[in-house]
Design a protein around this motif. Structure first.
Motif, PDB file in Angstrom:
ATOM      1  N   HIS A   1       0.833  -1.198   0.000  1.00 25.55           N
ATOM      2  CA  HIS A   1       0.000   0.000   0.000  1.00 25.55           C
ATOM      3  C   HIS A   1       0.870   1.252   0.000  1.00 25.55           C
TER       4      HIS A   1
ATOM      5  N   GLU B   1      -0.737  -3.806   4.524  1.00 27.12           N
ATOM      6  CA  GLU B   1      -2.059  -3.809   3.905  1.00 27.12           C
ATOM      7  C   GLU B   1      -3.148  -3.528   4.932  1.00 27.12           C
TER       8      GLU B   1
ATOM      9  N   LYS C   1      -3.159   3.118  -0.424  1.00 23.53           N
ATOM     10  CA  LYS C   1      -3.929   2.367  -1.415  1.00 23.53           C
ATOM     11  C   LYS C   1      -3.076   1.258  -2.021  1.00 23.53           C
ATOM     12  N   HIS C   2      -3.750   0.172  -2.397  1.00 17.69           N
ATOM     13  CA  HIS C   2      -3.091  -0.998  -2.985  1.00 17.69           C
ATOM     14  C   HIS C   2      -2.258  -0.583  -4.198  1.00 17.69           C
TER      15      HIS C   2
ATOM     16  N   ARG D   1      -0.236   4.871  -8.512  1.00 20.01           N
ATOM     17  CA  ARG D   1      -0.218   5.726  -7.325  1.00 20.01           C
ATOM     18  C   ARG D   1       0.854   6.807  -7.454  1.00 20.01           C
TER      19      ARG D   1
END
Length: 342
Positions: free
Chosen positions: A206, A222, A227-228, A253
């Motif tokens: 993440h 996680e 965010k993943h 990301r």
């Protein structure tokens, strides 16, 4: 009580923050940090401060705290709040654009280094968007951002070079945005990283705003924060103390490649935000140090280039793929490392 800072600043995602810094007096009685701040910042609600605390924007002695933290004598309390965004008037500017492909619906451009993608605080002109609206009429805009971004469906960092696709119609904007959301766009980057990478691999972790430095991103367990994000990397060539890799993004990301490679101990060569602009590998000889410094002078940025871009054309439905050669500053540094390795 003293306040050292109160000024807007741009974070790495292009958002504006208003910064406050207070030092609690030696006679400060224990007081909840939200109450401490609301007494000192005009027109600020407790709800806004509680949301800021949940987001990690309230820090005491450089550590993020919850709203019920009790301020003690000598504590340094800092706060970041969204700052009202200046009304930005988009002015067309005759800035050259390296157009790789163009038709009635899309345009693929090759972005150079030092070109900011869209206007924001501190960059009200001279951006790629200013150039696009000069060269193209009536570019569509999603209008769900604080700053105008006509034609844009994705971004590259200011110092990162390479390929971007621009939408020229509302339909193209919608369909391309769907492809980025569904992760069907193919994006491959070339990156020069520190270390002798032994084998190909994948980084999964993440990505979110760093809790220690709000201008940087970090990798988190996680479910905890962020965010993943998934980055696949493949070795192209080893030079001993640095390695040229190809990175394939599954997600998109902020700073993904830069923060993921740092996470595995191989930050991008020359990257000032993630520690790659220092000598991390190699001998302590002065001759080697001078060699690396010369490379930093040739490539005064992170060694990252968006080389491959593939997407389904929003009109024809055909898959299109584009390649961009490495820019001269990147290749000059690779040549130096190759000669040294030989």
């Amino acid at each position: 009580m003293s306040e050292a800072t109160e000024e807007p600043e741009l974070n790495e995602e292009g958002d504006l923050f208003e910064h406050h810094r207070f030092e609690a007096d030696s006679g400060q009685a224990p007081l909840r940090v939200d109450k401490f701040l609301i007494d000192r910042i005009p027109n600020t609600s407790r709800n806004k401060l509680q949301m800021a605390a949940k987001s990690g924007y309230i820090r005491v002695n450089e550590v993020a705290v919850k709203q019920n933290y009790k301020v003690k004598p000598g504590d340094t309390v800092t706060l970041e709040l969204p700052h009202p965004v200046r009304e930005i008037e988009l002015i067309p500017e005759d800035i050259p654009i390296d157009i790789v492909y163009e038709d009635d619906e899309v345009c693929v451009v090759n972005k150079p280094s030092d070109l900011v993608v869209h206007p924001g605080y501190g960059n009200y002109h001279g951006t790629l968007v200013n150039a696009l609206i000069y060269h193209f009429d009536n570019l569509p805009d999603k209008k769900d951002f604080d700053t105008p971004r006509p034609g844009l469906v994705h971004r590259l960092d200011k110092k990162t070079t390479g390929l971007m696709v621009i939408a020229k119609t509302e339909t193209a904007l919608t369909k391309l945005a769907e492809q980025f959301y569904e992760r069907t766009v193919e994006r491959r980057y070339n990156a020069l990283v520190w270390g002798d990478i032994a084998e190909d691999g994948t980084v999964t972790g993440h990505i979110g705003r760093s809790l220690k430095n709000r201008k940087r991103m970090d990798v988190f367990p996680e479910g905890d924060h962020g965010k993943h994000a998934v980055t696949h990397y493949k070795v192209i060539k080893r030079f001993g103390y640095v390695t040229l890799v190809e990175c394939k993004l599954e997600t998109g990301r902020t700073h993904q490649i830069r923060v993921h490679m740092k996470h595995i101990g191989s930050p991008l060569f020359g990257d000032p935000e993630y520690g790659g602009n220092k000598i991390l590998k190699g001998p302590s000889f002065s001759k080697y140090k001078q060699f690396v410094e010369n490379c930093f002078d040739l490539l005064p940025r992170q060694a990252l280039h968006a080389r491959t871009l593939g997407f389904t054309h929003p009109g024809t439905g055909k898959f299109m793929q584009f390649e961009s050669e490495l820019p001269e500053d990147f290749t000059s540094v690779l040549d130096k490392w190759e000669r040294r390795a030989e």
